[in-house]
Design a protein around this motif. Structure first.
Motif, PDB file in Angstrom:
ATOM      1  N   THR A 237      38.426  64.633  57.228  1.00  0.00           N
ATOM      2  CA  THR A 237      38.548  64.680  58.689  1.00  0.00           C
ATOM      3  C   THR A 237      37.600  63.682  59.337  1.00  0.00           C
ATOM      4  O   THR A 237      37.980  62.931  60.242  1.00  0.00           O
ATOM      5  CB  THR A 237      38.256  66.093  59.216  1.00  0.00           C
ATOM      6  N   SER A 238      36.367  63.647  58.869  1.00  0.00           N
ATOM      7  CA  SER A 238      35.386  62.715  59.423  1.00  0.00           C
ATOM      8  C   SER A 238      35.792  61.274  59.135  1.00  0.00           C
ATOM      9  O   SER A 238      35.662  60.395  59.991  1.00  0.00           O
ATOM     10  CB  SER A 238      34.000  62.996  58.839  1.00  0.00           C
ATOM     11  N   ALA A 239      36.290  61.022  57.914  1.00  0.00           N
ATOM     12  CA  ALA A 239      36.727  59.673  57.555  1.00  0.00           C
ATOM     13  C   ALA A 239      37.873  59.219  58.452  1.00  0.00           C
ATOM     14  O   ALA A 239      37.918  58.062  58.893  1.00  0.00           O
ATOM     15  CB  ALA A 239      37.148  59.637  56.086  1.00  0.00           C
ATOM     16  N   HIS A 240      38.781  60.139  58.747  1.00  0.00           N
ATOM     17  CA  HIS A 240      39.906  59.817  59.616  1.00  0.00           C
ATOM     18  C   HIS A 240      39.436  59.535  61.045  1.00  0.00           C
ATOM     19  O   HIS A 240      39.905  58.589  61.692  1.00  0.00           O
ATOM     20  CB  HIS A 240      40.908  60.975  59.616  1.00  0.00           C
ATOM     21  N   LEU A 241      38.513  60.344  61.540  1.00  0.00           N
ATOM     22  CA  LEU A 241      37.986  60.137  62.897  1.00  0.00           C
ATOM     23  C   LEU A 241      37.271  58.788  63.006  1.00  0.00           C
ATOM     24  O   LEU A 241      37.407  58.087  64.010  1.00  0.00           O
ATOM     25  CB  LEU A 241      37.035  61.274  63.266  1.00  0.00           C
ATOM     26  N   LEU A 242      36.516  58.430  61.968  1.00  0.00           N
ATOM     27  CA  LEU A 242      35.823  57.141  61.970  1.00  0.00           C
ATOM     28  C   LEU A 242      36.829  55.998  61.969  1.00  0.00           C
ATOM     29  O   LEU A 242      36.682  55.024  62.725  1.00  0.00           O
ATOM     30  CB  LEU A 242      34.898  57.037  60.756  1.00  0.00           C
ATOM     31  N   ARG A 243      37.850  56.118  61.155  1.00  0.00           N
ATOM     32  CA  ARG A 243      38.862  55.065  61.067  1.00  0.00           C
ATOM     33  C   ARG A 243      39.594  54.887  62.399  1.00  0.00           C
ATOM     34  O   ARG A 243      39.903  53.768  62.812  1.00  0.00           O
ATOM     35  CB  ARG A 243      39.854  55.399  59.947  1.00  0.00           C
ATOM     36  N   ASP A 244      39.830  55.993  63.090  1.00  0.00           N
ATOM     37  CA  ASP A 244      40.547  55.931  64.363  1.00  0.00           C
ATOM     38  C   ASP A 244      39.746  55.254  65.471  1.00  0.00           C
ATOM     39  O   ASP A 244      40.316  54.880  66.497  1.00  0.00           O
ATOM     40  CB  ASP A 244      40.936  57.348  64.816  1.00  0.00           C
TER      41      ASP A 244
END
Length: 415
Positions: A237-244
């Motif tokens: 979830t954190s990785a996805h938020l950072l990527r976004d």
């Protein structure tokens, strides 16, 4: 347009005759879906959303960005010897050279061969102070936020006839200048996102709270002059938020050393400095002579190989760049082959068979049954799919199969 009629009738519940079984059915057999797969590739290319690798080109003015872009895309944009000759973002899509397509076509006749696509975005050169509005490059940084990787062009040759904005050639200094401007641009973006997020975080729930925490972590890192690509999270979830967040310094960087024709192998001291810098970042360096590539691009196709051979090169810059970018981003290719077309598709290393099918069309992933697969080497060795099958090399794989580079696939699906 037989397929569209059949599909519409099936959607409405009309029974479709399948000649293999000689009976009516309101649900077509998998063999019907298998046939639809090949027809759809040819008839309905508009249905497909395939992965196009996209890279943004950055660098100081007059380092060879637009010359290289011209050579790779052959669209002939301005590349004169003065700062800011590129005043708009230029986008060009180029076919990635892949000899495996030719190898497949030697054994499978087809109407067309379609390579994977490499899309390049070239913006105006960045200068010291670009984040504060100096020059023109900052105006177009937004064009880079959606790219997969950044190609950082660094000048590694002396030429008194080609000016340098800093007055002399220093590749590491130039890298630092661009990296600083990208970090400052990211810091401005992050501070703006923090300001907006703090107003809505209470109503946004746990994910909004975590996003704000990540923004503060990014702000701290950028304030310490550290790029975001060094920040990683194990939590998906954190990785996805950072990527976004689409931050520029979160993207992987491939350094392109623009060399003179006296150092095509990139063994000179300037390139070595760039190579040391890249190694410290876990990146790579590709030495290319943009001027030479521009000359090669102007030749007829039949003369290019001879020109490459005469200067000691085995392949054009695009092939080298694409291969390095694939490695940097963890990408690989698989192929589909049939009488209508042979095509290369781009997927991440580690993708499963259903995920690969989804690159062709989301319905293929949703209705995935299995995949018939063999390698390009198998085709070269045995000469035909029939011979591959008779030799027991044609494999049937299920949903858990992890795709391998050079796989040739026939997907079975039913929706």
């Amino acid at each position: 347009m037989w397929l569209s009629i059949a599909a519409k009738r099936h959607k409405k519940g009309t029974k479709i005759r399948t000649s293999r079984h000689g009976r009516n059915s309101s649900r077509p057999h998998a063999s019907f879906a298998f046939f639809v797969f090949f027809v759809a590739i040819y008839e309905f290319r508009g249905w497909f959303v395939w992965w196009i690798m996209e890279a943004g080109i950055v660098g100081l003015p007059n380092v060879g960005k637009s010359t290289l872009f011209n050579a790779l895309t052959a669209v002939g944009i301005a590349s004169e010897n003065y700062p800011f000759c590129t005043v708009d973002a230029n986008v060009g899509a180029v076919a990635i050279p892949d000899p495996r397509l030719g190898a497949i076509n030697r054994y499978i006749e087809t109407q067309e061969v379609i390579p994977a696509i490499f899309q390049l975005v070239d913006i105006a050169g960045l200068v010291r102070g670009a984040s504060r509005g100096e020059g023109l490059g900052n105006k177009f940084l937004g064009n880079l936020r959606n790219v997969d990787a950044i190609l950082h062009i660094v000048r590694c040759y002396e030429d008194e006839n080609v000016m340098h904005v800093e007055g002399n050639i220093d590749p590491v200094r130039d890298i630092d200048t661009i990296e600083t401007e990208l970090m400052l641009a990211d810091l401005q973006s992050v501070e703006g996102m923090i300001e907006r997020a703090e107003k809505t975080v209470r109503a946004g729930g746990p994910e909004a709270k975590r996003r704000l925490e990540i923004l503060h972590e990014c702000q701290a890192r950028l304030s310490d002059a550290k790029p975001i690509r060094g920040l990683a999270y194990d939590d998906p979830t954190s990785a996805h938020l950072l990527r976004d967040l689409q931050l520029l310094t979160a993207k992987r960087v491939l350094y392109v050393a623009n060399v003179g024709e006296d150092d095509l192998a990139g063994t000179g001291p300037m390139v070595e400095k760039v190579r040391q810098r890249a190694a410290a970042e876990g990146s790579q360096v590709v030495p290319i002579s943009a001027r030479l590539e521009a000359e090669i691009a102007e030749l007829e196709e039949s003369d290019r190989a001879e020109m490459l051979h005469s200067v000691g090169l085995e392949e054009p810059a695009l092939a080298v760049l694409a291969r390095a970018a694939y490695g940097l981003l963890g990408l690989q290719s698989f192929f589909t082959a049939g009488p209508k077309q042979i095509r290369a598709w781009t997927i991440p290393v580690g993708a499963t068979a259903p995920q690969a099918a989804g690159v062709i069309h989301s319905d293929f992933e949703r209705g995935f049954i299995r995949v018939e697969v063999y390698s390009v080497d198998d085709l070269v060795q045995y000469g035909s799919e029939k011979a591959i099958r008779e030799a027991g090399k044609m494999r049937l794989e299920g949903k858990s199969y992890v795709m391998q580079d050079s796989d040739v696939c026939h997907f079975l699906f039913n929706v």
